[in-house]
Write a protein that holds these residues in place. Structure first.
Motif, short mmCIF file in Angstrom:
data_model
loop_
_atom_site.label_atom_id
_atom_site.label_comp_id
_atom_site.label_asym_id
_atom_site.label_seq_id
_atom_site.Cartn_x
_atom_site.Cartn_y
_atom_site.Cartn_z
N LEU A 134 28.76 39.05 41.89
CA LEU A 134 28.63 39.35 43.35
C LEU A 134 28.58 41.16 44.07
N SER A 135 27.75 41.56 44.50
CA SER A 135 28.07 43.06 45.34
C SER A 135 27.55 43.08 46.33
N PHE A 136 28.50 43.88 47.16
CA PHE A 136 27.04 43.93 48.42
C PHE A 136 28.10 45.52 48.93
N GLN A 137 27.16 46.84 48.52
CA GLN A 137 28.19 47.72 49.18
C GLN A 137 29.09 48.12 48.16
N ASP A 138 30.20 48.56 48.70
CA ASP A 138 30.80 48.75 47.58
C ASP A 138 31.64 47.61 47.92
N ILE A 139 31.30 46.58 47.52
CA ILE A 139 32.09 45.03 47.39
C ILE A 139 31.89 44.68 46.25
N THR A 140 32.91 44.16 45.70
CA THR A 140 32.34 43.33 44.39
C THR A 140 32.81 42.05 43.94
N LEU A 141 32.64 41.15 43.39
CA LEU A 141 34.04 39.64 44.09
C LEU A 141 33.81 38.95 42.79
N ASP A 142 34.19 39.15 41.93
CA ASP A 142 34.17 38.55 40.21
C ASP A 142 35.21 37.13 40.93
N PRO A 143 33.82 36.05 40.44
CA PRO A 143 34.15 34.38 40.53
C PRO A 143 34.52 34.05 39.65
N GLU A 144 34.70 34.49 38.37
CA GLU A 144 35.82 34.26 37.27
C GLU A 144 36.73 34.83 37.21
N SER A 145 37.34 36.07 37.36
CA SER A 145 38.64 36.78 37.50
C SER A 145 39.75 36.74 39.24
N HIS A 146 38.17 35.70 39.71
CA HIS A 146 38.92 35.86 41.06
C HIS A 146 39.29 37.58 41.76
N ARG A 147 38.97 37.88 41.04
CA ARG A 147 39.01 39.77 41.74
C ARG A 147 37.80 40.12 42.97
N VAL A 148 38.85 40.63 43.75
CA VAL A 148 37.26 41.03 44.99
C VAL A 148 38.25 43.18 44.92
N ILE A 149 37.50 43.58 44.64
CA ILE A 149 37.27 45.32 44.51
C ILE A 149 36.52 45.72 45.23
N ARG A 150 36.70 46.74 46.43
CA ARG A 150 36.03 47.49 47.57
C ARG A 150 36.89 48.71 47.15
N ASP A 151 35.66 49.59 46.85
CA ASP A 151 36.06 51.33 46.47
C ASP A 151 37.05 51.07 45.56
N ASP A 152 37.27 50.80 44.85
CA ASP A 152 37.42 50.84 43.45
C ASP A 152 39.39 49.94 43.97
N GLN A 153 39.48 49.54 44.97
CA GLN A 153 40.61 49.30 45.37
C GLN A 153 40.82 48.22 44.67
N ASP A 154 41.83 46.66 44.77
CA ASP A 154 41.77 45.32 44.25
C ASP A 154 42.12 44.72 45.77
N LEU A 155 41.36 43.84 46.44
CA LEU A 155 41.99 43.55 47.58
C LEU A 155 42.79 42.05 47.14
N LYS A 156 44.03 41.75 47.69
CA LYS A 156 44.01 40.47 47.42
C LYS A 156 43.83 39.51 48.79
N LEU A 157 42.98 38.29 48.05
CA LEU A 157 42.40 37.40 49.17
C LEU A 157 42.80 36.35 48.74
N GLY A 158 43.60 35.42 49.87
CA GLY A 158 44.02 33.94 50.05
C GLY A 158 42.80 33.22 49.27
N PRO A 159 42.83 31.80 48.61
CA PRO A 159 41.60 31.58 48.17
C PRO A 159 40.54 30.91 48.67
N VAL A 160 40.93 30.47 50.48
CA VAL A 160 40.37 30.19 51.47
C VAL A 160 39.85 31.85 51.62
N GLU A 161 39.71 32.54 52.16
CA GLU A 161 39.50 33.88 51.63
C GLU A 161 38.53 34.28 50.79
N PHE A 162 38.89 34.21 49.59
CA PHE A 162 37.89 34.63 49.06
C PHE A 162 36.85 32.77 48.94
#
Length: 228
Positions: A134-162
């Motif tokens: 999924l993508s929105f503006q400069d945020i990308t969320l990959d459900p399979e790898s459980h990664r969230v990237i914003r402006d080329d930076q990996d963000l560390k989210l807990g499971p609920v926030e994810f």
């Protein structure tokens, strides 16, 4: 949003019931096609495979139970989740519906909100193995790898926030009430105070803006939250 809109085939011969379900399914963001009998339903499935079938048991020409049986015996359609609707509330009827292949069985009269939740559950279950990013503006969320990237930076989210961010990114611009987010993120069987949503939205916001980016989550007073 890069995830495709779910296609629902609604098979219901009662006009009033059909109109109520069409309205609510479209409000949930589903693309809806309708059939008034089982024969037309099978023709429509042959033309284009739906992501979900909501199927009334008692119908003219070909019954819902026979439509379900045919769908679950064909190699190209057996993976499609089927929610069976029926006024038959006896245990033997429920068992028959499920043994025919229905993935869920809902007796009439039913709560429309509950039916919508069951539809979302079936789609999440079947899409879990083939979810796209999924993508929105400069945020990308990959459900399979459980990664969230914003402006080329990996963000560390807990499971609920994810999970919370996933639901918001699936429908950018839509305002979700706190009750809806509790249902979508925590599940209908978990009883929590709606303030729990506020706590986790605050945590999500803190993580999304930790690199100095703008806050993409919008608070709608008296209504809930939206992305964008």
């Amino acid at each position: 949003m890069s995830i495709m809109q779910a296609q629902v085939l609604l098979v219901e011969d009662e006009p009033a019931q059909r109109e109520v379900l069409i309205y609510n399914l479209e409000a949930e963001g589903f693309a809806v096609r309708c059939a008034e009998n089982g024969e037309d339903a099978m023709l429509m499935v042959s033309e284009a495979l739906p992501d979900l079938v909501i199927l009334d048991w008692m119908m003219p020409k070909v019954s819902g139970i026979e439509v379900c049986r045919q769908l679950k015996t064909r190699d190209d359609t057996r993976h499609i989740p089927v929610i069976m609707l029926s006024a038959r509330s006896e245990e033997v009827d429920t068992v028959r519906g499920l043994e025919t292949g229905a993935d869920d069985y809902v007796t009439k009269p039913y709560s429309v909100n509950e039916l919508m939740a069951r539809a979302r559950t079936q789609l999440r279950r079947t899409r879990s193995g083939s979810v796209v990013a999924l993508s929105f503006q400069d945020i990308t969320l990959d459900p399979e790898s459980h990664r969230v990237i914003r402006d080329d930076q990996d963000l560390k989210l807990g499971p609920v926030e994810f999970r919370l961010l996933t639901r918001l990114m699936e429908r950018p611009g839509r305002v979700f009430s706190r009750e809806q987010l509790l249902d979508l993120v925590w599940g209908r069987d978990i009883f929590l105070d709606t303030r729990t949503v506020d706590v986790h939205v605050a945590r999500l916001r803190k993580t999304l803006t930790q690199q100095g980016g703008s806050d993409p989550i919008r608070t709608v007073r008296g209504a809930g939250y939206a992305l964008g």
